[in-house]
Design a protein around this motif. Structure first.
Motif: not given
Length: 216
Positions: A135-141, A158-161, A213-215
């Motif tokens: 499973x994965x939960x996708x948001x707008x960020x 640079x991906x935030x984790x 999704x983004x740096x």
């Protein structure tokens, strides 16, 4: 060791479950929604989907949020589950399991009421550990994935984790900017940063990991 790839527009789970939170606006969850092999709505989410000209393969829930017009329009795919031990997200999950699906993405499960958001995020760990689902939960960020034990996460520099400790007494990592430890508070593991194309996580329990999704 489990492997967790990046989630982007190419991600295609077996089933997509749309909840009645904030409707997606980011291109990645919208692409996943439009290309869904099997799209199941929690009953209130059917209104949001229908307003955008899309149709679900199934609508599951207690039926208290759908409205009479949609009840009639989607009578052939409406599944009313009256028991109140589980919320609509779990009822939709059990429905998809009954269709034989084991890989599921959750959209629209955050936003609006904060208690619903926290409850829905926490359910990812239950679905993975108790139901043995991918499973994965996708948001707008970004996206949440539940992890148990050792895991290799695909990342980019640079991906935030963010790492939320659910039951670990030990957390070790390679490929992150800041050292990890067995966080006692949820905020302590947030806003770390990948330094390359992968992160190795080693824990002795359950974690919830969020990747953007983004740096930064």
């Amino acid at each position: 060791m489990n492997h967790y790839p990046l989630i982007d527009s190419r991600y295609k789970p077996e089933a997509v479950i749309l909840a009645d939170g904030d409707y997606p606006t980011h291109p990645t969850p919208l692409d996943v929604l439009r290309r869904a092999h099997y799209l199941c709505c929690c009953d209130g989410a059917a209104r949001q989907l229908a307003a955008r000209g899309l149709q679900p393969d199934a609508i599951v829930g207690d039926g208290d949020s759908i409205g009479e017009e949609l009840r009639q329009r989607f009578a052939d795919r409406l599944h009313i589950v009256g028991e109140q031990q589980d919320n609509d997200l779990t009822k939709a999950t059990r429905h998809c399991m009954a269709q034989g699906y084991r890989s599921m993405a959750y959209l629209g499960a955050t936003g609006k009421r904060e208690d619903h958001t926290l409850g829905n995020i926490s359910l990812m760990a239950r679905y993975a550990s108790e139901m043995q689902l991918d499973v994965a939960m996708l948001t707008d960020h970004g996206y949440f994935v539940p992890i148990e034990g050792c895991a290799l996460l695909e990342t980019f520099c640079g991906q935030q984790v963010s790492i939320f400790n659910l039951s670990c007494t030990r957390i070790e990592a390679e490929g992150l900017k800041w050292d990890t430890y067995a966080y006692q508070q949820w905020w302590q593991g947030t806003l770390n940063e990948a330094t390359g194309q992968s992160v190795m996580l080693r824990g002795d329990g359950n974690l919830m990991v969020f990747r953007t999704y983004n740096c930064k």
